[in-house]
Enzyme design. Structure first.
Site, PDB file in Angstrom:
ATOM      1  N   ASP A 108      28.107  39.847 -61.989  1.00 48.33           N
ATOM      2  CA  ASP A 108      27.361  38.589 -62.039  1.00 48.33           C
ATOM      3  C   ASP A 108      25.984  38.868 -62.663  1.00 48.33           C
ATOM      4  OD1 ASP A 108      27.375  35.644 -60.821  1.00 48.33           O
ATOM      5  OD2 ASP A 108      25.475  36.535 -60.209  1.00 48.33           O
ATOM      6  N   HIS A 290      35.824  34.796 -58.936  1.00 50.63           N
ATOM      7  CA  HIS A 290      34.545  35.341 -59.394  1.00 50.63           C
ATOM      8  C   HIS A 290      34.119  36.598 -58.653  1.00 50.63           C
ATOM      9  CE1 HIS A 290      30.529  35.385 -61.068  1.00 50.63           C
ATOM     10  NE2 HIS A 290      29.998  35.381 -59.847  1.00 50.63           N
TER      11      HIS A 290
END
Length: 313
Positions: A108, A290
């Site tokens: 991320d 994610h």
């Protein structure tokens, strides 16, 4: 599920004008160093499944809570969270341990920092592994304006920049609920959702998808953010345009071996021109969302260790 008491005890290390809360495992000095860089809204604990696997393979694993997170320093100036400062922290961390370079792993926003580190301090990066967020191409428009053109002014990334303090306060007032709702094994929405959906997530009573972690694991994140608040982490977003300007005169090609790991259900777009900017890259795709290294820890560990072994690390 992971037992939080098995995570290493932290040490506060002074670097680059701040203190970082750092967790480490494995043979210091004899094992090749691997630095794990978390994203938002995360914590060093997000790498809990990777620490023992890498340390067991003989690596010296270094996991900082980066500035703004956990018990690390939280400067009050927004500009103290730009890529120059964030990458400078990692360089200073290597200096602290006496390492010339290391393998850096990012997820991320941590991936964005690792990409920036490879551009600004290439001699300090031996290899890099990034999860979810591909190399950020620097187009003609600053990143916030570009994202606003594509995804609209209410998209959370834009909202963080246009309305400073608003999202921070909502998340601070609803820390446990927000993190519980964020950390889900979600399928991507059938249609694009408005950016404010992320802020509304802090107020939602019925999250979709199954939990990503146990209550004991989630409690580690909740406790950390109840202490630190969310502003420091969100200030990373508020330096997006500053970073765009800062990187204007930097060679945009990453000239180090790289592994890029994507999740099939991750809503973050893949890099269309990845090999143009990262010519020595290998791509692995895992069947997850994610939160790749937390959702599929064994598969993530296998992909990283296999690649490191084949690349001489």
């Amino acid at each position: 599920m992971f037992n939080p008491t098995d995570f290493p005890e932290p040490t506060l290390i002074p670097v680059n004008g701040v203190e970082l809360e750092v967790f480490e495992a494995g043979p210091r000095g004899t094992g090749e160093p691997v630095v794990l860089c978390h994203g938002w809204p995360e914590h060093a604990f997000s790498w809990r499944h990777q620490v023992s696997a890498l340390a067991g393979a003989g690596y010296h694993v270094i996991v900082p809570n980066q500035r703004g997170y956990g018990n690390s320093s939280r400067p009050t100036e927004v500009t103290d969270y730009d890529v120059e400062h964030l990458s400078g922290d990692l360089v200073a961390l290597l200096d602290h341990y006496g390492y010339e370079d290391a393998t850096f792993v990012g997820h991320d926003w941590g991936a964005l920092v690792v990409w920036g580190l490879a551009l600004l301090h290439p001699s300090r990066v031996n290899k890099l592994v990034n999860l979810s967020v591909p190399y950020p191409e620097r187009g003609e428009k600053p990143w916030v304006e570009f994202i606003e053109d594509v995804l609209g002014s209410d998209f959370y990334y834009v909202h963080f920049n246009r309305h400073p303090g608003v999202a921070d306060a909502v998340f601070d007032d609803n820390t446990a609920r927000f993190l519980r709702n964020m950390y889900r094994k979600d399928e991507p929405p059938a249609e694009p959702q408005p950016g404010m959906a992320l802020i509304n997530l802090a107020r939602a009573e019925a999250p979709r998808g199954e939990p990503l972690m146990s209550d004991r694991e989630l409690a580690v994140f909740v406790s950390a953010f109840e202490t630190s608040g969310f502003t420091g982490g969100i200030d990373w977003y508020r330096n997006a345009n500053r970073n765009w300007h800062f990187l204007a005169d930097v060679d945009p090609v990453v000239r180090r071996p790289a592994l890029m790991i994507y999740g099939t259900r991750d809503v973050v777009p893949r890099g269309e021109n990845l090999t143009t900017f990262v010519p020595d890259v290998e791509v692995v795709t895992l069947e997850c969302g994610h939160w790749i290294q937390q959702e599929l820890p064994e598969e993530t560990n296998r992909a990283i260790l296999d690649w490191l072994g084949r690349r001489g690390g």
